[in-house]
Design a protein around this motif. Structure first.
Motif, PDB file in Angstrom:
ATOM      1  N   LEU A  84       0.853  -1.171   0.000  1.00  9.64           N
ATOM      2  CA  LEU A  84       0.000   0.000   0.000  1.00  9.64           C
ATOM      3  C   LEU A  84       0.892   1.225   0.000  1.00  9.64           C
ATOM      4  O   LEU A  84       1.712   1.387   0.904  1.00  9.64           O
ATOM      5  CB  LEU A  84      -0.901   0.004   1.240  1.00  9.64           C
ATOM      6  N   GLU A  85       0.771   2.052  -1.021  1.00 10.38           N
ATOM      7  CA  GLU A  85       1.573   3.267  -1.094  1.00 10.38           C
ATOM      8  C   GLU A  85       0.747   4.434  -0.597  1.00 10.38           C
ATOM      9  O   GLU A  85      -0.449   4.522  -0.872  1.00 10.38           O
ATOM     10  CB  GLU A  85       2.059   3.487  -2.524  1.00 10.38           C
ATOM     11  N   LEU A  86       1.378   5.327   0.154  1.00 10.36           N
ATOM     12  CA  LEU A  86       0.667   6.458   0.719  1.00 10.36           C
ATOM     13  C   LEU A  86       1.604   7.647   0.844  1.00 10.36           C
ATOM     14  O   LEU A  86       2.818   7.515   0.774  1.00 10.36           O
ATOM     15  CB  LEU A  86       0.093   6.106   2.095  1.00 10.36           C
ATOM     16  N   SER A  87       1.009   8.797   1.025  1.00  9.53           N
ATOM     17  CA  SER A  87       1.768  10.004   1.295  1.00  9.53           C
ATOM     18  C   SER A  87       1.008  10.795   2.337  1.00  9.53           C
ATOM     19  O   SER A  87      -0.188  10.595   2.526  1.00  9.53           O
ATOM     20  CB  SER A  87       1.966  10.836   0.024  1.00  9.53           C
ATOM     21  N   GLY A  88       1.701  11.668   3.016  1.00 13.63           N
ATOM     22  CA  GLY A  88       1.050  12.458   4.055  1.00 13.63           C
ATOM     23  C   GLY A  88       2.062  13.267   4.834  1.00 13.63           C
ATOM     24  O   GLY A  88       3.092  13.685   4.300  1.00 13.63           O
ATOM     25  N   LEU A  89       1.764  13.434   6.111  1.00 12.99           N
ATOM     26  CA  LEU A  89       2.638  14.187   7.005  1.00 12.99           C
ATOM     27  C   LEU A  89       3.078  13.286   8.142  1.00 12.99           C
ATOM     28  O   LEU A  89       2.313  12.459   8.631  1.00 12.99           O
ATOM     29  CB  LEU A  89       1.896  15.403   7.571  1.00 12.99           C
ATOM     30  N   ILE A  90       4.331  13.459   8.570  1.00 10.92           N
ATOM     31  CA  ILE A  90       4.859  12.735   9.713  1.00 10.92           C
ATOM     32  C   ILE A  90       5.376  13.781  10.695  1.00 10.92           C
ATOM     33  O   ILE A  90       6.031  14.742  10.297  1.00 10.92           O
ATOM     34  CB  ILE A  90       5.969  11.734   9.307  1.00 10.92           C
ATOM     35  N   GLY A  91       5.053  13.581  11.958  1.00 10.88           N
ATOM     36  CA  GLY A  91       5.465  14.562  12.953  1.00 10.88           C
ATOM     37  C   GLY A  91       5.927  13.914  14.240  1.00 10.88           C
ATOM     38  O   GLY A  91       5.505  12.813  14.594  1.00 10.88           O
ATOM     39  N   ASN A  92       6.782  14.637  14.950  1.00  9.68           N
ATOM     40  CA  ASN A  92       7.284  14.160  16.230  1.00  9.68           C
ATOM     41  C   ASN A  92       6.757  14.976  17.407  1.00  9.68           C
ATOM     42  O   ASN A  92       7.239  14.856  18.526  1.00  9.68           O
ATOM     43  CB  ASN A  92       8.818  14.161  16.240  1.00  9.68           C
ATOM     44  N   GLY A  93       5.780  15.826  17.165  1.00  7.18           N
ATOM     45  CA  GLY A  93       5.240  16.683  18.212  1.00  7.18           C
ATOM     46  C   GLY A  93       5.724  18.110  18.087  1.00  7.18           C
ATOM     47  O   GLY A  93       5.059  19.046  18.510  1.00  7.18           O
ATOM     48  N   GLU A  94       6.902  18.293  17.503  1.00  2.00           N
ATOM     49  CA  GLU A  94       7.461  19.632  17.311  1.00  2.00           C
ATOM     50  C   GLU A  94       7.629  19.969  15.836  1.00  2.00           C
ATOM     51  O   GLU A  94       7.420  21.094  15.422  1.00  2.00           O
ATOM     52  CB  GLU A  94       8.809  19.749  18.022  1.00  2.00           C
ATOM     53  N   THR A  95       8.020  18.987  15.060  1.00  2.00           N
ATOM     54  CA  THR A  95       8.279  19.189  13.642  1.00  2.00           C
ATOM     55  C   THR A  95       7.363  18.276  12.837  1.00  2.00           C
ATOM     56  O   THR A  95       7.176  17.114  13.192  1.00  2.00           O
ATOM     57  CB  THR A  95       9.754  18.857  13.302  1.00  2.00           C
ATOM     58  N   THR A  96       6.819  18.796  11.755  1.00  2.00           N
ATOM     59  CA  THR A  96       5.978  18.010  10.853  1.00  2.00           C
ATOM     60  C   THR A  96       6.515  18.174   9.438  1.00  2.00           C
ATOM     61  O   THR A  96       6.764  19.291   8.995  1.00  2.00           O
ATOM     62  CB  THR A  96       4.510  18.470  10.923  1.00  2.00           C
ATOM     63  N   LEU A  97       6.698  17.051   8.752  1.00  2.00           N
ATOM     64  CA  LEU A  97       7.253  17.050   7.399  1.00  2.00           C
ATOM     65  C   LEU A  97       6.434  16.138   6.494  1.00  2.00           C
ATOM     66  O   LEU A  97       5.815  15.187   6.974  1.00  2.00           O
ATOM     67  CB  LEU A  97       8.701  16.560   7.424  1.00  2.00           C
ATOM     68  N   GLY A 137      17.584  10.504   6.148  1.00  2.00           N
ATOM     69  CA  GLY A 137      17.417  11.958   6.065  1.00  2.00           C
ATOM     70  C   GLY A 137      16.190  12.450   6.811  1.00  2.00           C
ATOM     71  O   GLY A 137      16.233  13.473   7.502  1.00  2.00           O
ATOM     72  N   LEU A 138      15.083  11.714   6.699  1.00  2.00           N
ATOM     73  CA  LEU A 138      13.862  12.091   7.394  1.00  2.00           C
ATOM     74  C   LEU A 138      14.044  11.942   8.907  1.00  2.00           C
ATOM     75  O   LEU A 138      13.601  12.796   9.674  1.00  2.00           O
ATOM     76  CB  LEU A 138      12.690  11.246   6.899  1.00  2.00           C
ATOM     77  N   ALA A 139      14.706  10.877   9.326  1.00  2.00           N
ATOM     78  CA  ALA A 139      14.963  10.676  10.754  1.00  2.00           C
ATOM     79  C   ALA A 139      15.822  11.805  11.316  1.00  2.00           C
ATOM     80  O   ALA A 139      15.580  12.303  12.424  1.00  2.00           O
ATOM     81  CB  ALA A 139      15.639   9.327  10.991  1.00  2.00           C
ATOM     82  N   ALA A 140      16.816  12.247  10.544  1.00  2.00           N
ATOM     83  CA  ALA A 140      17.676  13.347  11.001  1.00  2.00           C
ATOM     84  C   ALA A 140      16.895  14.655  11.078  1.00  2.00           C
ATOM     85  O   ALA A 140      17.039  15.422  12.035  1.00  2.00           O
ATOM     86  CB  ALA A 140      18.879  13.502  10.068  1.00  2.00           C
ATOM     87  N   LEU A 152       1.624   9.749  12.034  1.00  2.00           N
ATOM     88  CA  LEU A 152       1.447   9.797  10.588  1.00  2.00           C
ATOM     89  C   LEU A 152       0.057  10.345  10.301  1.00  2.00           C
ATOM     90  O   LEU A 152      -0.927   9.890  10.891  1.00  2.00           O
ATOM     91  CB  LEU A 152       1.556   8.405   9.967  1.00  2.00           C
ATOM     92  N   LEU A 153      -0.043  11.321   9.425  1.00  2.00           N
ATOM     93  CA  LEU A 153      -1.324  11.865   8.974  1.00  2.00           C
ATOM     94  C   LEU A 153      -1.433  11.627   7.475  1.00  2.00           C
ATOM     95  O   LEU A 153      -0.535  11.987   6.720  1.00  2.00           O
ATOM     96  CB  LEU A 153      -1.412  13.364   9.242  1.00  2.00           C
ATOM     97  N   THR A 154      -2.538  11.024   7.054  1.00  2.00           N
ATOM     98  CA  THR A 154      -2.758  10.775   5.641  1.00  2.00           C
ATOM     99  C   THR A 154      -4.259  10.702   5.396  1.00  2.00           C
ATOM    100  O   THR A 154      -5.041  10.745   6.342  1.00  2.00           O
ATOM    101  CB  THR A 154      -2.038   9.490   5.168  1.00  2.00           C
TER     102      THR A 154
END
Length: 173
Positions: A84-97, A137-140, A152-154
């Motif tokens: 299943l392929e998806l896209s969206g936003l991932i956040g750690n509580g302070e930063t969302t990408l 890169g995303l983890a950094a 994860l938001l999608t």
């Protein structure tokens, strides 16, 4: 001198040819194992409808089971797996990408993911756990490490936005 020049030129060409063959083999295998597989089966019109009406574009439960049953009966087929392929936003509580993701069945795809280099943490173990692997890169950028929780938001198949709390199992390259 002429024989030495011919020999060294031949050795250089053979070595470069081997290097190029290996580079193309690696590219092909990486694409097959980590991205597309050897074969993708989708409903007619999937590539036209998948963004505007994803629910209408997907194979449904009984269709998927029938396709899996047929393909696993072929002796040439080593593995059948759903993705299943998806896209969206991932956040750690302070930063969302933004992110691009792929849901897999890790029990089936462990051999296929052999081209994925796990940098920290562990590979995915089961489909039941709410765990993800995050690219280096995303983890950094998010400053997350294995064991951290992210959101994860999608969009769902019906078009509504939904969020999911997951644990970072590891980082990969």
């Amino acid at each position: 001198l002429t024989v030495a020049a011919i020999a060294s030129g031949s050795i250089a060409l053979i070595t470069f040819g081997g290097y190029m063959d290996y580079a193309f083999w690696g590219l092909r295998e990486s694409t097959i194992r980590n991205h597309l597989g050897h074969l993708q089966i989708v409903r007619a019109g999937y590539f036209e409808k998948r963004l505007s009406n994803p629910k209408a574009a997907l194979l449904e439960g009984p269709q998927v089971s029938a396709v899996e049953r047929i393909l696993t009966g072929w002796p040439e087929v080593e593995m059948v797996s759903r993705r299943l392929e998806l896209s969206g936003l991932i956040g750690n509580g302070e930063t969302t990408l933004p992110f691009l993701g792929r849901g897999i069945e890790p029990e089936k795809e462990s051999a296929a993911l052999s081209f994925l280099t796990i940098l920290s943490g562990a590979p995915l173990a089961t489909s039941d756990a709410r765990e993800i692997l995050v690219a280096k890169g995303l983890a950094a950028a998010l400053e997350v490490k294995p064991g951290d929780r992210v959101i994860l938001l999608t969009t769902t198949l019906s078009g509504t936005i939904n969020g999911l709390d997951v644990t970072v199992a590891g980082t990969f390259e």
